[in-house]
Design an enzyme around this catalytic site. Structure first.
Site, PDB file in Angstrom:
ATOM      1  N   LYS A   1      -5.955   5.093 -14.740  1.00 32.92           N
ATOM      2  CA  LYS A   1      -5.018   6.211 -14.827  1.00 32.92           C
ATOM      3  C   LYS A   1      -4.506   6.284 -16.274  1.00 32.92           C
ATOM      4  O   LYS A   1      -3.685   5.488 -16.688  1.00 32.92           O
ATOM      5  CB  LYS A   1      -3.851   5.995 -13.856  1.00 32.92           C
ATOM      6  CG  LYS A   1      -2.594   6.840 -14.114  1.00 32.92           C
ATOM      7  CD  LYS A   1      -2.827   8.330 -14.006  1.00 32.92           C
ATOM      8  CE  LYS A   1      -1.517   9.081 -14.226  1.00 32.92           C
ATOM      9  NZ  LYS A   1      -1.042   9.045 -15.649  1.00 32.92           N
TER      10      LYS A   1
ATOM     11  N   GLY B   1       3.355  -0.124 -20.635  1.00 34.08           N
ATOM     12  CA  GLY B   1       4.263   1.012 -20.753  1.00 34.08           C
ATOM     13  C   GLY B   1       5.701   0.553 -20.813  1.00 34.08           C
ATOM     14  O   GLY B   1       6.010  -0.529 -21.334  1.00 34.08           O
ATOM     15  N   SER B   2       6.598   1.344 -20.262  1.00 34.57           N
ATOM     16  CA  SER B   2       8.030   1.064 -20.359  1.00 34.57           C
ATOM     17  C   SER B   2       8.482   0.087 -19.281  1.00 34.57           C
ATOM     18  O   SER B   2       7.883   0.004 -18.199  1.00 34.57           O
ATOM     19  CB  SER B   2       8.822   2.360 -20.217  1.00 34.57           C
ATOM     20  OG  SER B   2       8.755   2.831 -18.876  1.00 34.57           O
TER      21      SER B   2
ATOM     22  N   GLY C   1       7.289  -0.129 -15.334  1.00 39.10           N
ATOM     23  CA  GLY C   1       6.692  -1.390 -14.917  1.00 39.10           C
ATOM     24  C   GLY C   1       7.351  -1.957 -13.681  1.00 39.10           C
ATOM     25  O   GLY C   1       6.680  -2.469 -12.769  1.00 39.10           O
TER      26      GLY C   1
ATOM     27  N   GLU D   1       2.797  -5.258 -19.390  1.00 44.49           N
ATOM     28  CA  GLU D   1       3.159  -5.383 -20.802  1.00 44.49           C
ATOM     29  C   GLU D   1       4.097  -4.231 -21.103  1.00 44.49           C
ATOM     30  O   GLU D   1       3.699  -3.074 -21.044  1.00 44.49           O
ATOM     31  CB  GLU D   1       1.914  -5.344 -21.685  1.00 44.49           C
ATOM     32  CG  GLU D   1       2.197  -5.781 -23.129  1.00 44.49           C
ATOM     33  CD  GLU D   1       2.642  -4.640 -24.021  1.00 44.49           C
ATOM     34  OE1 GLU D   1       3.878  -4.480 -24.196  1.00 44.49           O
ATOM     35  OE2 GLU D   1       1.779  -3.919 -24.533  1.00 44.49           O
TER      36      GLU D   1
ATOM     37  N   CYS E   1       3.723  -1.029 -29.487  1.00 43.49           N
ATOM     38  CA  CYS E   1       4.631  -1.811 -28.642  1.00 43.49           C
ATOM     39  C   CYS E   1       5.164  -3.049 -29.354  1.00 43.49           C
ATOM     40  O   CYS E   1       6.316  -3.439 -29.153  1.00 43.49           O
ATOM     41  CB  CYS E   1       3.951  -2.191 -27.331  1.00 43.49           C
ATOM     42  SG  CYS E   1       2.322  -2.922 -27.530  1.00 43.49           S
TER      43      CYS E   1
ATOM     44  N   GLU F   1      14.276  -0.021 -27.766  1.00 45.16           N
ATOM     45  CA  GLU F   1      12.971   0.313 -28.328  1.00 45.16           C
ATOM     46  C   GLU F   1      12.914   1.813 -28.607  1.00 45.16           C
ATOM     47  O   GLU F   1      12.913   2.633 -27.689  1.00 45.16           O
ATOM     48  CB  GLU F   1      11.855  -0.086 -27.367  1.00 45.16           C
ATOM     49  CG  GLU F   1      10.473   0.103 -27.953  1.00 45.16           C
ATOM     50  CD  GLU F   1       9.361  -0.341 -27.010  1.00 45.16           C
ATOM     51  OE1 GLU F   1       8.376  -0.900 -27.500  1.00 45.16           O
ATOM     52  OE2 GLU F   1       9.485  -0.114 -25.795  1.00 45.16           O
TER      53      GLU F   1
END
Length: 502
Positions: free
Chosen positions: A187, A240-241, A245, A263, A298, A400
């Site tokens: 995806k 991703g975020s 997650g 991650e 990231c 972030e």
């Protein structure tokens, strides 16, 4: 002669449907959504909007392929040959893949050509080449038994990847998962689908059986959630975020308890001590570490923790390096810093710059939106920005931003430097700058991060694991450890009976 990438982009006719069971198909309900070019905000194409029904179709295709054994039980040398051939095809189609990557991400075309596509190809080749060099185990049993410990593929892997490095991060997940014999449903992020679809098509050309790799494009809340909840998915790997997650962890708990590897980003510090040996080299690493890909990395070095005695000298050098970077059009091969991926992300970055003003951070450089050339007025461009006098506990120091924004904070002692470095919810990466080897080792051990560089930054390779601590997630991409994570251990205990030979 330099290629006319703008003209090539105009003539592109990318594949834009779902890729299920070895062929392109529209979404079950026929819905589509637009994908935009960050360089100018124009519509590149429309992409199939996959939903739960499409995810179910893709997962069932993957499960059927796995159960058939056409890939999961294929000879390891055959899997090796297919993955190496796929690596070759990526390089043979480098221009097309790089262009697809750049027009959707805003990543400079030169970087896509020279970094993204070759890195993805290396991942597939490396895992392919590793397959006939890995051995199973024999346990130290009593003489009356033989115990074999073997690794077997998990089944169907759901891989959900972000928009900042679609090809690289997809390859980190696909290559070991496929090498181990799994089937995969990929995806991609909502706004970066085209290179992933072409990759899947090339995988079939390389010899991967239909159904082993499927790609479902769509919105996260629809296709992503459906993949996370699907009871026939054995593992989800997500980059991703943190918020998303944790949703995948919830989906796993609500359904079949599938494995989840995450991650989830970082707030990575450079820790620069007063005995830093080469200020100029440090400044180059600091500038590139945050401004590469417009800060959309990231593990980007978004915090500069610097000893107060070298603050002024390092800041001056970093500004000098940053000002030398060529800002420009995504499709200009000389461009070094280009667009933010989307208008939504642009607004997020600009919002943080407003917060910086409220928190009394000093704008040492940049801080504004810009237009690199005529015709790109609707593009999503932000100047490389350096914010000085940032409190580590402030929002700028803690959150972030995921844009070209460096936060600078000073310290006095080694203990304070370590405390500041660890005073964040993240733990993905860090760097330590000192000529004292003892200090370097001690600080690297004390910093809670999955990767710690010493006197360098963002030097990486498929041979070493990548991942973080704390809110940066768990599990590792890259290295042989990633190959382990897509397999399960099986013990086969054989009773040999009496030791007498008859």
């Amino acid at each position: 002669m330099a290629k006319n990438w703008v003209q090539q982009a105009k003539s592109l006719k990318p594949k834009n449907d779902l890729f299920i069971d070895g062929k392109f198909v529209p979404a079950a309900d026929g819905e589509r959504f637009e994908t935009l070019a960050p360089r100018d905000g124009s519509v590149i194409t429309t992409v199939a909007r996959g939903k739960a029904a499409d995810v179910d179709k893709a997962v069932k295709s993957a499960a059927a392929a796995f159960d058939s054994g056409v890939w999961s039980r294929a000879d390891v040398r055959h899997r090796q040959q297919v993955l190496i051939r796929l690596a070759e095809l990526l390089l043979e189609n480098k221009d097309e893949l790089a262009l697809l990557e750049s027009i959707e991400t805003g990543h400079p075309i030169g970087d896509s050509l020279n970094v993204d596509v070759p890195s993805a190809a290396r991942s597939f080749r490396w895992y392919g080449e590793a397959l006939d060099k890995i051995y199973d185990e024999i346990a130290p049993t009593p003489n009356s038994a033989l115990a074999l410990v073997t690794r077997e593929p998990l089944g169907v892997i759901g891989a959900v990847v972000p928009w900042n490095y679609p090809l690289i991060i997809s390859s980190w997940k696909l290559a070991p998962a496929l090498a181990a014999g799994n089937s995969v449903v990929l995806k991609p992020a909502e706004n970066t689908n085209l290179a992933s679809l072409r990759l899947a098509e090339l995988a079939i050309e390389a010899g991967l059986p239909a159904g082993v790799l499927n790609v479902v494009t769509g919105l996260g809340a629809e296709a992503g959630a459906a993949l996370g909840r699907h009871p026939q998915v054995d593992k989800i790997t997500f980059t991703g975020s943190p918020a998303v997650g944790r949703m995948f962890q919830e989906y796993a708990g609500q359904t079949n308890g599938k494995q989840v590897a995450l991650e989830l980003g970082g707030k990575s510090p450079h820790i620069v001590f007063d005995d830093v040996e080469d200020i100029e080299a440090c400044a180059v690493s600091v500038a590139w570490g945050i401004f590469y890909n417009a800060g959309q990395t990231c593990h980007g070095g978004s915090r500069l923790l610097v000893h107060e005695s070298v603050h002024d000298k390092l800041l001056e050098a970093t500004i000098r390096v940053a000002k030398s970077l060529k800002l420009g059009d995504t499709l200009d091969e000389s461009t070094q810093v280009s667009a933010i991926v989307s208008e939504k992300q642009l607004e997020r970055v600009l919002g943080y710059l407003e917060i910086a003003k409220q928190e009394n951070a000093k704008v040492a450089m940049g801080g504004s939106r810009f237009t690199p050339a005529a015709g790109l007025e609707n593009g999503y461009f932000v100047e490389p920005t350096i914010l000085d006098n940032v409190g580590n506990s402030s929002r700028i120091g803690q959150e972030e931003i995921f844009g070209p924004v460096l936060a600078v904070t000073t310290f006095k002692t080694v203990a304070e430097a370590v405390q500041l470095a660890n005073d964040t919810e993240y733990g993905l990466a860090a760097s330590v700058w000192t000529k004292d080897i003892s200090r370097a080792h001690k600080v690297a051990r004390a910093v809670r991060a999955g990767t710690v560089w010493v006197n360098t930054f963002d030097v990486a390779d498929i041979i070493v694991p990548f991942g973080g601590f704390k809110s940066s997630g768990f599990g590792r991409d890259r290295s042989l450890h990633a190959l382990d994570s897509y397999t399960a251990l099986k013990t086969t205990w054989i009773n040999l009976g009496s030791q007498e030979i008859s």
